[in-house]
Motif scaffolding. Sequence first.
Motif, PDB file in Angstrom:
ATOM      1  N   GLU A 127     -25.081 -91.642 -26.705  1.00 28.80           N
ATOM      2  CA  GLU A 127     -23.990 -92.067 -25.823  1.00 28.80           C
ATOM      3  C   GLU A 127     -23.417 -90.881 -25.044  1.00 28.80           C
ATOM      4  O   GLU A 127     -23.154 -90.985 -23.837  1.00 28.80           O
ATOM      5  CB  GLU A 127     -22.892 -92.749 -26.639  1.00 28.80           C
ATOM      6  N   LYS A 128     -23.234 -89.754 -25.700  1.00 29.87           N
ATOM      7  CA  LYS A 128     -22.723 -88.571 -25.000  1.00 29.87           C
ATOM      8  C   LYS A 128     -23.718 -88.112 -23.931  1.00 29.87           C
ATOM      9  O   LYS A 128     -23.326 -87.729 -22.820  1.00 29.87           O
ATOM     10  CB  LYS A 128     -22.464 -87.438 -26.007  1.00 29.87           C
ATOM     11  N   ARG A 129     -25.001 -88.169 -24.262  1.00 27.79           N
ATOM     12  CA  ARG A 129     -26.037 -87.784 -23.301  1.00 27.79           C
ATOM     13  C   ARG A 129     -26.003 -88.719 -22.090  1.00 27.79           C
ATOM     14  O   ARG A 129     -26.100 -88.274 -20.945  1.00 27.79           O
ATOM     15  CB  ARG A 129     -27.404 -87.809 -23.988  1.00 27.79           C
ATOM     16  N   ARG A 130     -25.871 -90.006 -22.340  1.00 30.36           N
ATOM     17  CA  ARG A 130     -25.828 -90.981 -21.252  1.00 30.36           C
ATOM     18  C   ARG A 130     -24.643 -90.724 -20.323  1.00 30.36           C
ATOM     19  O   ARG A 130     -24.784 -90.712 -19.094  1.00 30.36           O
ATOM     20  CB  ARG A 130     -25.740 -92.402 -21.825  1.00 30.36           C
ATOM     21  N   LEU A 131     -23.456 -90.503 -20.900  1.00 29.88           N
ATOM     22  CA  LEU A 131     -22.254 -90.295 -20.098  1.00 29.88           C
ATOM     23  C   LEU A 131     -22.311 -88.988 -19.307  1.00 29.88           C
ATOM     24  O   LEU A 131     -21.870 -88.926 -18.154  1.00 29.88           O
ATOM     25  CB  LEU A 131     -21.017 -90.325 -20.995  1.00 29.88           C
ATOM     26  N   LEU A 132     -22.870 -87.944 -19.893  1.00 28.98           N
ATOM     27  CA  LEU A 132     -22.975 -86.677 -19.181  1.00 28.98           C
ATOM     28  C   LEU A 132     -24.015 -86.755 -18.063  1.00 28.98           C
ATOM     29  O   LEU A 132     -23.849 -86.136 -17.005  1.00 28.98           O
ATOM     30  CB  LEU A 132     -23.295 -85.536 -20.151  1.00 28.98           C
ATOM     31  N   ARG A 133     -25.074 -87.519 -18.274  1.00 30.05           N
ATOM     32  CA  ARG A 133     -26.042 -87.732 -17.194  1.00 30.05           C
ATOM     33  C   ARG A 133     -25.372 -88.487 -16.040  1.00 30.05           C
ATOM     34  O   ARG A 133     -25.583 -88.160 -14.875  1.00 30.05           O
ATOM     35  CB  ARG A 133     -27.256 -88.507 -17.701  1.00 30.05           C
ATOM     36  N   GLU A 134     -24.570 -89.483 -16.373  1.00 31.14           N
ATOM     37  CA  GLU A 134     -23.847 -90.219 -15.335  1.00 31.14           C
ATOM     38  C   GLU A 134     -22.873 -89.305 -14.584  1.00 31.14           C
ATOM     39  O   GLU A 134     -22.577 -89.531 -13.404  1.00 31.14           O
ATOM     40  CB  GLU A 134     -23.086 -91.404 -15.940  1.00 31.14           C
ATOM     41  N   ALA A 135     -22.384 -88.275 -15.262  1.00 29.02           N
ATOM     42  CA  ALA A 135     -21.465 -87.313 -14.639  1.00 29.02           C
ATOM     43  C   ALA A 135     -22.207 -86.281 -13.794  1.00 29.02           C
ATOM     44  O   ALA A 135     -21.572 -85.432 -13.165  1.00 29.02           O
ATOM     45  CB  ALA A 135     -20.637 -86.610 -15.713  1.00 29.02           C
ATOM     46  N   GLY A 136     -23.547 -86.348 -13.788  1.00 28.64           N
ATOM     47  CA  GLY A 136     -24.323 -85.475 -12.920  1.00 28.64           C
ATOM     48  C   GLY A 136     -25.059 -84.337 -13.587  1.00 28.64           C
ATOM     49  O   GLY A 136     -25.704 -83.529 -12.912  1.00 28.64           O
TER      50      GLY A 136
END
Length: 203
Positions: free
Chosen positions: A114-123
């Motif tokens: 989940e943290k990886r997904r959110l940070l990818r969404e953040a660029g």
Amino acid sequence: MLFRKQLPLLAAAAMILGLMGASEAASDFMTTGSVTSQPVGHYELCARSPDECRQVTQRTAPVELTRDLWDQIIDINNRVNLTVIPRTDMELWGVEEFWSYPDAFGDCEDYVLEKRRLLREAGVPAGNLLITVVRQPNGDGHAVLTINTSMGDYVLDNIEPRVLAWSQTQYEFLKRQSASNSGKWVSVNDGRSVAVGAVSSNR
């Protein structure tokens, strides 16, 4: 005459101190080795969701660690740690290893995803967000997220609430995703004297 004799000693001492400084700087970044085995939970996740493991990149430069990015890292780490309720895979799925994105509940790998997904969404590029397998001081296996930045490798964890440089943690680092291929894993040459202490085994 005595001063002249001391000059080589002073030069040698300066060289040693310089090497020590270089060693400390190098320790900001993990040293990885050869391709190694993929965790079974990640292999099964890739079988269920192939796109998870098709992220192939050229050699990825560390992401620039700006103040804004640091704030995002802290926010995402705190948010996921506070919103996901810890449960083991056995409690949730009836099996030892089942990697998945958490709904309300999850174990260490689920926090990482989940943290990886959110940070990818953040660029943040996928090649700078690496799932990492470690051993806790009590011998238990654990998963954390490593973010490879211009200031070094930092660890997002669901046990330790702070975001720490990897060298500041008490874990022994075993392996992590390849920066160039999210479906491959490489060994980590830890090279540190791993601190021994009590760490909660709650994953």
